[in-house]
Scaffold this active site. Structure first.
Site, mmCIF file in Angstrom:
data_model
loop_
_atom_site.group_PDB
_atom_site.id
_atom_site.type_symbol
_atom_site.label_atom_id
_atom_site.label_comp_id
_atom_site.label_asym_id
_atom_site.label_seq_id
_atom_site.Cartn_x
_atom_site.Cartn_y
_atom_site.Cartn_z
ATOM 1 C CG ASP A 36 -2.108 -0.855 1.133
ATOM 2 O OD1 ASP A 36 -2.208 -1.623 0.168
ATOM 3 O OD2 ASP A 36 -2.960 -0.787 2.044
ATOM 4 C CG ASP A 37 0.246 3.704 2.289
ATOM 5 O OD1 ASP A 37 -0.938 3.440 2.021
ATOM 6 O OD2 ASP A 37 0.688 3.734 3.452
ATOM 7 C CG HIS B 60 -4.376 2.643 -0.436
ATOM 8 N ND1 HIS B 60 -5.251 1.893 0.315
ATOM 9 C CD2 HIS B 60 -3.415 3.079 0.438
ATOM 10 C CE1 HIS B 60 -4.840 1.877 1.571
ATOM 11 N NE2 HIS B 60 -3.730 2.591 1.672
ATOM 12 C CG HIS C 1 -3.483 6.781 3.337
ATOM 13 N ND1 HIS C 1 -3.842 6.637 4.667
ATOM 14 C CD2 HIS C 1 -3.133 5.542 2.917
ATOM 15 C CE1 HIS C 1 -3.703 5.388 5.035
ATOM 16 N NE2 HIS C 1 -3.278 4.687 3.987
ATOM 17 C CG HIS D 46 2.181 0.017 4.556
ATOM 18 N ND1 HIS D 46 1.893 -0.934 5.505
ATOM 19 C CD2 HIS D 46 1.034 0.718 4.340
ATOM 20 C CE1 HIS D 46 0.625 -0.814 5.881
ATOM 21 N NE2 HIS D 46 0.085 0.177 5.188
#
Length: 247
Positions: free
Chosen positions: A68-69, A119, A123, A216
């Site tokens: 993620d991210d 995603h 965020h 991540h």
């Protein structure tokens, strides 16, 4: 020598189909990718036992790697290098802002055989936003993805895993798969060391027996630990399953 990708067995589940064999051949000491699980676009499934049913077709001892991210400059490259060294493939859930900032890294990930979902744009805690603002965030993120890849993303993961009724409904209507997780190692803490992350992953795998793993790629300690995290999967005998979306 072992092939990194094998045909997935025929399944009665309608969302799964056999994936093509890729030509890459990996040495026996690499983690490799044992098989590819192909999901049909437009199904709008929800997977990951922290919040939803288990991913159909995933067996005990099998893992799905998700990051993620990112893509994050100076970090995602390290993760991609580690995956390449192990002939391993993952799914990256990318933010819209990072897609716009580091589109070359997103394209590199896909060119090297990885899958890409989204995603959110930046965020946020989506529950703090109005429904209209949540939908605008989704649209902006989808547009950033479309500009890079020429089509809309097949899958979405909520930031902080904080799902909202407005976005769940919109994603279902659009046929976008929502991915939660089966296990994570809380790898967002800046003071983490490689040994700490490896220890956490080993413990969680022993508890769960496999599943969808959350990591991540935008986190420095994770990027540094990536080679050892992948080696742990190999040493403990876990089989890596790659996700692929087809029309």
């Amino acid at each position: 020598m072992k092939r990194c990708h094998l045909f997935v067995p025929l399944l009665s589940l309608s969302i799964l189909t056999a994936a093509p064999v890729l030509a890459a051949v990996c040495g026996p000491d690499t983690l490799g990718t044992s098989r590819t699980l192909t999901l049909k676009r437009g199904q709008g499934g929800t997977w990951g036992t922290v919040q939803h049913p288990a991913l159909p077709g995933l067996e005990k001892g099998e893992v799905v790697l998700t990051f993620d991210d990112g893509p994050a400059r100076g970090l995602t490259e390290k993760v991609l290098d580690a995956l390449k060294a192990e002939c391993a493939h993952a799914t990256f859930f990318m933010t819209g802002a990072n897609l716009e900032l580091n589109g070359d890294l997103a394209r590199r990930a896909v060119a090297e055989g990885h899958s890409a979902g989204i995603h959110s744009y930046s965020h946020p805690h989506l529950k703090t936003l109005t429904d209209d603002a949540q939908l605008a965030d989704l649209k902006r993120t989808q547009e950033a993805y479309r500009k890079l890849f020429g089509r809309l993303p097949p899958a979405y993961r909520f930031p902080f895993l904080e799902e909202t009724p407005a976005l769940l409904s919109a994603l279902k209507q659009q046929g976008v798969d929502v991915f939660s997780i089966d296990l994570d190692i809380t790898d967002w803490q800046p003071a983490d060391t490689t040994d700490m992350l490896v220890e956490r992953l080993e413990k969680k795998l022993a508890e769960k027996g496999g599943g969808i793993i959350l990591l991540h790629d935008a986190n420095g300690p994770t990027a540094a630990a990536a080679p050892k995290l992948l080696r742990l999967l190999k040493e403990k005998g876990y089989r890596l399953v790659h996700l692929h979306w087809a029309d």
